[in-house]
Write an enzyme that holds these catalytic residues in place. Sequence first.
Site, PDB file in Angstrom:
ATOM      1  N   ARG A 179      67.229  79.449  19.327  1.00  0.00           N
ATOM      2  CA  ARG A 179      66.176  80.491  20.352  1.00  0.00           C
ATOM      3  C   ARG A 179      67.367  81.800  20.000  1.00  0.00           C
ATOM      4  NH1 ARG A 179      62.473  78.308  19.704  1.00  0.00           N
ATOM      5  NH2 ARG A 179      60.880  78.325  20.988  1.00  0.00           N
TER       6      ARG A 179
ATOM      7  N   GLU B  79      62.588  89.108  20.676  1.00  0.00           N
ATOM      8  CA  GLU B  79      61.542  88.953  19.519  1.00  0.00           C
ATOM      9  C   GLU B  79      60.228  89.173  19.444  1.00  0.00           C
ATOM     10  OE1 GLU B  79      62.906  84.991  17.691  1.00  0.00           O
ATOM     11  OE2 GLU B  79      60.542  84.717  17.604  1.00  0.00           O
TER      12      GLU B  79
ATOM     13  N   HIS C 213      61.037  84.150  12.340  1.00  0.00           N
ATOM     14  CA  HIS C 213      60.567  82.659  13.084  1.00  0.00           C
ATOM     15  C   HIS C 213      60.363  81.190  12.439  1.00  0.00           C
ATOM     16  CE1 HIS C 213      60.376  80.980  17.752  1.00  0.00           C
ATOM     17  NE2 HIS C 213      60.458  80.541  17.069  1.00  0.00           N
TER      18      HIS C 213
HETATM   19  C1  DGY Z   1      59.114  75.532  18.650  1.00  0.00           C
HETATM   20  O1  DGY Z   1      58.100  74.518  18.420  1.00  0.00           O
HETATM   21  O2  DGY Z   1      59.687  76.164  19.862  1.00  0.00           O
HETATM   22  C2  DGY Z   1      59.506  76.743  17.322  1.00  0.00           C
HETATM   23  O3  DGY Z   1      60.299  77.610  17.427  1.00  0.00           O
HETATM   24  C3  DGY Z   1      57.656  77.285  17.264  1.00  0.00           C
HETATM   25  O4  DGY Z   1      57.518  75.948  16.215  1.00  0.00           O
END
Ligand code: DGY
Length: 323
Positions: A242, A271, A289
């Site tokens: 993250r 983001e 992402h």
């Molecule tokens: C998640 O699954 O948490 C990702 O960041 C998006 O696939």
Amino acid sequence: MSKPKVLVTRRWPEANEARLRDLFDVTFNADNHPLSPAELQDALRNYDAVLPTVTDPITAEVLSVEPLRAKLLGNFGVGFNHIDINAAKARGITVTNTPDVLTDCTADIAMLLMLSAARRGGEGERLVRAGQWTGWHPTHLLGTKVTSKTLGLVGFGRIARAMATKAHFGFDMPIVFFDPYPPTQAVIAHYGAKQVDRVEDVLREADFVALHCPGSPENRHLINAERLALMKPTAILINTARGDVVDNEALIQALKSKTITAAGLDVFEGEPNLNKGFLELDNVVLLPHLGSATLETRIAMGDRVIENVVAFFKGETPRDRVV
Ligand code: DGY
């Protein structure tokens, strides 16, 4: 019996949407815009289940809506730091996520970022596209060798282990890791991994540091200026976890001053409005992402949400219940 009323906050692959149409009285977000807090509150007021994803901040404020109809948040994604889990629990809402099915693809993106940052793939691509390539020469765009270098993992859960499989068995990389909840000795032995007691030890020892810890208030700015300064000047940081696990401003300064050599990032603070400082740097690879972004994986994620919702409305405990 009437079908449960379900709202899906963003568009899913067609195969998933067809299944949702069969199973539920479903509403899709026709133009796929990120929902506002007021729209999320409307959803919680008017639907039995809301199927959100990482772009939906479901805060305590959003969850304070009255009257509350929703009983289930079936999250499309494994990370649930965008949902206030305590507030959901306090309001009697069940939350589920989608572990396992995105593990390999997310680890693949971590590998892509590691290789691309080390071998200067982004710079090379930009050079060729700009028509500025003047030809091969012995000192052109020299990068960092990946094979046999030490990979440091912050967090040694599913995605970290999938990356360790690719890096250790494919690229001959020794593994060093820190995880407050380490796996069994058998798992550690499988990778011949070295377990250390503190995140600082990983930062000092590793040539590549990949972040695989959850996004949480506790992990916010886990990688800050002081910790970046512990890394080798030749080291490369990879973040597919993250954005706010890293102090983005501190990372920009570290990349500018060559405190570390490079970074590969799939996630950012704030983001998609990332810190513009990143755009001025050549020694960072930036992806939007994409961790789980393959058709196969996104369909598998949708199927996993559907499985959880079906179980919930049958009165069973969903397989991926978070609270
Ligand atoms: C998640 O699954 O948490 C990702 O960041 C998006 O696939």
